[in-house]
Design a protein around this motif. Structure first.
Motif, mmCIF file in Angstrom:
data_model
loop_
_atom_site.group_PDB
_atom_site.id
_atom_site.type_symbol
_atom_site.label_atom_id
_atom_site.label_comp_id
_atom_site.label_asym_id
_atom_site.label_seq_id
_atom_site.Cartn_x
_atom_site.Cartn_y
_atom_site.Cartn_z
ATOM 1 N N ASN A 470 -18.661 33.271 7.314
ATOM 2 C CA ASN A 470 -17.431 34.081 7.249
ATOM 3 C C ASN A 470 -16.565 33.928 8.498
ATOM 4 O OD1 ASN A 470 -18.182 35.316 4.708
ATOM 5 N ND2 ASN A 470 -19.659 36.533 5.881
ATOM 6 N N HIS A 472 -13.688 32.677 8.726
ATOM 7 C CA HIS A 472 -12.272 33.003 8.462
ATOM 8 C C HIS A 472 -12.015 34.496 8.675
ATOM 9 C CE1 HIS A 472 -14.458 33.794 4.793
ATOM 10 N NE2 HIS A 472 -13.399 34.347 4.207
ATOM 11 N N VAL A 473 -12.992 35.327 8.285
ATOM 12 C CA VAL A 473 -12.869 36.775 8.515
ATOM 13 C C VAL A 473 -12.959 37.073 10.006
ATOM 14 C CG1 VAL A 473 -13.946 39.022 8.119
ATOM 15 C CG2 VAL A 473 -13.786 37.358 6.243
ATOM 16 N N PRO A 542 -7.096 37.042 5.960
ATOM 17 C CA PRO A 542 -7.654 36.653 4.654
ATOM 18 C C PRO A 542 -8.400 37.790 3.953
ATOM 19 C CG PRO A 542 -9.083 35.892 6.401
ATOM 20 C CD PRO A 542 -7.917 36.560 7.072
ATOM 21 N N PHE A 543 -8.180 39.026 4.395
ATOM 22 C CA PHE A 543 -8.870 40.170 3.805
ATOM 23 C C PHE A 543 -8.025 41.414 4.046
ATOM 24 C CE2 PHE A 543 -10.126 39.786 8.172
ATOM 25 C CZ PHE A 543 -10.165 41.086 8.649
ATOM 26 N N TYR A 548 -11.413 47.400 5.355
ATOM 27 C CA TYR A 548 -12.546 47.132 6.246
ATOM 28 C C TYR A 548 -12.683 48.223 7.300
ATOM 29 C CZ TYR A 548 -15.158 45.332 10.179
ATOM 30 O OH TYR A 548 -16.038 45.215 11.220
ATOM 31 N N ILE A 554 -15.496 44.089 3.214
ATOM 32 C CA ILE A 554 -14.538 42.980 3.281
ATOM 33 C C ILE A 554 -14.023 42.682 1.873
ATOM 34 C CG2 ILE A 554 -14.192 40.555 3.849
ATOM 35 C CD1 ILE A 554 -14.503 42.310 6.287
ATOM 36 N N ASP A 555 -12.747 42.960 1.638
ATOM 37 C CA ASP A 555 -12.104 42.695 0.352
ATOM 38 C C ASP A 555 -11.190 41.484 0.515
ATOM 39 O OD1 ASP A 555 -10.725 42.636 -2.008
ATOM 40 O OD2 ASP A 555 -9.724 44.577 -1.742
ATOM 41 N N GLU A 556 -11.595 40.350 -0.082
ATOM 42 C CA GLU A 556 -10.820 39.117 0.035
ATOM 43 C C GLU A 556 -10.017 38.826 -1.231
ATOM 44 O OE1 GLU A 556 -12.792 35.741 2.024
ATOM 45 O OE2 GLU A 556 -14.584 37.018 2.107
ATOM 46 N N SER A 557 -9.794 39.854 -2.020
ATOM 47 C CA SER A 557 -9.069 39.634 -3.280
ATOM 48 C C SER A 557 -7.612 39.263 -3.050
ATOM 49 C CB SER A 557 -9.165 40.889 -4.159
ATOM 50 O OG SER A 557 -8.604 42.008 -3.493
ATOM 51 N N LYS A 559 -4.647 38.302 0.327
ATOM 52 C CA LYS A 559 -4.366 38.169 1.761
ATOM 53 C C LYS A 559 -3.320 39.190 2.191
ATOM 54 C CE LYS A 559 -5.462 33.228 1.911
ATOM 55 N NZ LYS A 559 -4.957 31.871 2.251
#
Length: 587
Positions: A470, A472-473, A542-543, A548, A554-557, A559
């Protein structure tokens, strides 16, 4: 007779309370001048300055952090001024005093223990009959013999004039730390601490204390540190001072050493309701959560009650807390210390100070060192080099934890990132700091300096080396922390912007025209497009950041656009906002 008292402070902003007590106690009868230096000052500069002041009597206040540098100065000044009478005082020379008299033949006298009355009587004898055998609490030379006089009874504290009323101190009060004492002594018997030697606690008169505090506040003091070993041992006394400072603080910050497991609930409730945010800071010595260890060093501590206090103070959002640990206590090996560290870090202190056991002269711990196989430095600060269950190899690993802890937690440069890593990617807080510390040393970074952006790129290098998931997070949180670490819009970043320049311009135009798309708070700033270009930065996350921060998920649905605004006057910290990404015309 010209008398000069001096010390080497650890930093310029520090001040010596001890010297001011001596001057206050003696000024009716003797002209005592104070001059302070730091341990970083070149020896020749210090000696030259003292020489030009031409004292007849020179005294130094000695501690573990300055004794070796002080000895160098003494030896040099005595060569130039062999007639100069030199005396020492302070906790470092009050124990094993004969050793110090033999090690430093240039020293004529040592004042042992509480020094005000002894110092005054010594100056009286120097200026008159020189019958030093009348001076209790003194070590002196009689030919080749070192004479140690018996100690003297403790002073009534209110017989000591205030050390806070010197006109020459006023101009620098706002820029230096003021140390303040409401009591002397400690009720506890922790065997690693010099305070355990003095039995009982004595208090200064309350009205005198309030008067001195008000004088310092009115004279511009910005930070006052109370040096009482256990400020809250007497509930009513502590409560009255808390109430007084809340009513009269006028922007001054006050720091106290407290014992958290005896803090009364009604005091905590009062502070939670009435303390102005940021006015008080608490320093709490936890040292270890190992019950066997605490028993061996005669440290009475209820960690459950301590945790309850720390948590309640933290939840009030009013008072920052500094918690102390000591690595190397008896029967605490590497794994036990790992548990202690994690127990305390879990409480979420604003600062966690990791220190290493020092075998201070006069303490029970030094006397019992052989029982646990301790080896330690011959000279100050007498830090341990290992014992039967904590070898040097483990100690130096814990040193690496201390190094990155200071850089990445206590400095608060990337709180969002570190909290995420500890919660999601590492077995524990200790494991994160240990692994990173090992990597840091392996790369040789301890030998070179760093700028702010280096801390971010080095963390990224470490995380990528261990193939952390993760990324990117994590990098999104690192970007947020990097922005928030600046008062002004940063001139450079350590990554490539996600948005093209044309996309950034389109978003800035949209935010100027429709600020309500972000929030009412952002809309209330009333920032035009020109000022947004000057004082705002945009990046893509990206989340969902708020999701959060609220529940740790972490919700990546989808951006989000991160908008960070830097107030032009830099009087307030940067603020940040988010909104869903959208397609914009960029022409």
């Amino acid at each position: 007779m010209k008398v000069l008292v001096s010390t080497l402070n650890a930093k310029f902003i520090h001040t010596s309370l001890a010297l001011r007590y001596l001057k206050a106690f003696c000024e009716k009868d003797f002209d005592v001048e104070i001059t302070e230096y730091t341990i970083k000052d070149p020896v020749m500069n210090v000696v030259s300055d003292i020489y030009q002041k031409a004292p007849d009597v020179l005294g130094f206040s000695c501690y573990i952090w300055n004794i070796e540098e002080t000895i160098t100065i003494i030896k040099m000044i005595k060569k130039i001024r062999p007639d100069l009478l030199i005396m020492l005082g302070g906790p470092e020379v009050s124990y094993d005093t004969e050793y110090w008299m033999n090690r430093i033949p240039e020293v004529d006298f040592i004042v042992m223990g509480e020094g005000e009355e002894t110092f005054h009587q010594l100056l009286t004898e120097i200026s008159t009959t020189r019958k030093y055998h009348f001076v209790y609490g003194l070590a002196y030379r009689k030919g080749e013999e070192v004479v140690l006089m018996p100690g003297r009874p403790k002073l009534k504290l209110d017989d000591i004039p205030s050390p806070h009323r010197f006109a020459e101190d006023v101009p620098s009060l706002a820029n230096r730390v003021v140390y303040f004492e409401t009591s002397r002594g400690c009720p506890f018997s922790c065997q690693f601490c010099l305070s355990s030697i003095e039995v009982g606690v004595r208090y200064f008169d309350m009205e005198r204390t309030k008067s001195d505090l008000l004088y310092l506040i009115d004279s511009g003091a910005k930070l006052i540190k109370f040096v009482d070993r256990t400020f809250n041992i007497k509930r009513d006394y502590a409560m009255e001072i808390f109430e007084f400072l809340i009513e009269n603080h006028r922007g001054t910050v006050f720091q106290f050493e407290i014992t958290a497991d005896i803090m009364r609930p009604e005091v905590l409730d009062y502070l939670a309701e009435n303390a102005p945010p940021g006015t008080f800071r608490f320093e709490i010595g936890v040292q270890s959560t190992n019950d066997t260890t605490n028993d061996l060093v005669q440290r009475r501590q209820n960690f459950f009650k301590l945790s309850r206090t720390v948590s309640k103070v933290k939840n009030s959002l009013k008072i920052d807390q500094h918690l102390d640990l000591i690595a190397g206590l008896p029967e605490e090996d590497y794994n036990s210390f790992r548990k202690t560290f994690n127990d305390v870090f879990e409480l979420g202190p604003e600062e966690l100070q990791l220190g290493f056991l020092k075998m201070l002269r006069g303490t029970g711990m030094r006397n019992d060192a052989h029982k646990y196989g301790y080896v330690y430095m011959d000279h100050a600060p007498y830090e341990i080099l290992g014992n039967d269950i904590l070898p040097f190899t483990d100690l130096i690993r814990i040193k690496r934890v201390e190094d990155v802890l200071e850089k990445y937690w206590n400095a608060h440069r990337m709180d969002h990132t570190v909290k995420y890593l500890i919660a999601k990617e590492f077995a524990s807080a200790f494991d994160f700091f240990q692994e990173f510390g090992d990597f840091w040393e392996g790369r040789g970074w301890q030998k070179i300096g760093h700028q702010l952006e280096d801390l971010f790129t080095r963390l990224r290098d470490f995380l990528m080396h261990r193939e952390t998931k993760n990324m990117h997070v994590i990098e999104g949180l690192m970007k947020l922390d990097y922005f928030l670490g600046h008062k002004y819009k940063p001139r450079k970043i350590w990554w490539d912007f996600t948005l093209e320049k044309s996309e950034q311009n389109a978003y800035l135009r949209l935010l100027a025209e429709q600020p309500e798309l972000i929030s009412g708070d952002f809309q209330s700033l009333r920032i035009n497009e020109k000022d947004l270009h000057k004082h705002a930065m945009l990046e893509v996350l990206p989340f969902a950041l708020q999701t959060y921060l609220q529940n740790g998920e972490i919700d990546e649905s989808s951006k989000e656009l991160l908008v960070v605004h830097f107030p032009p006057d830099a009087q307030q910290p940067a603020s940040y906002y988010t909104m869903p990404l959208r397609q914009l015309a960029t022409t």
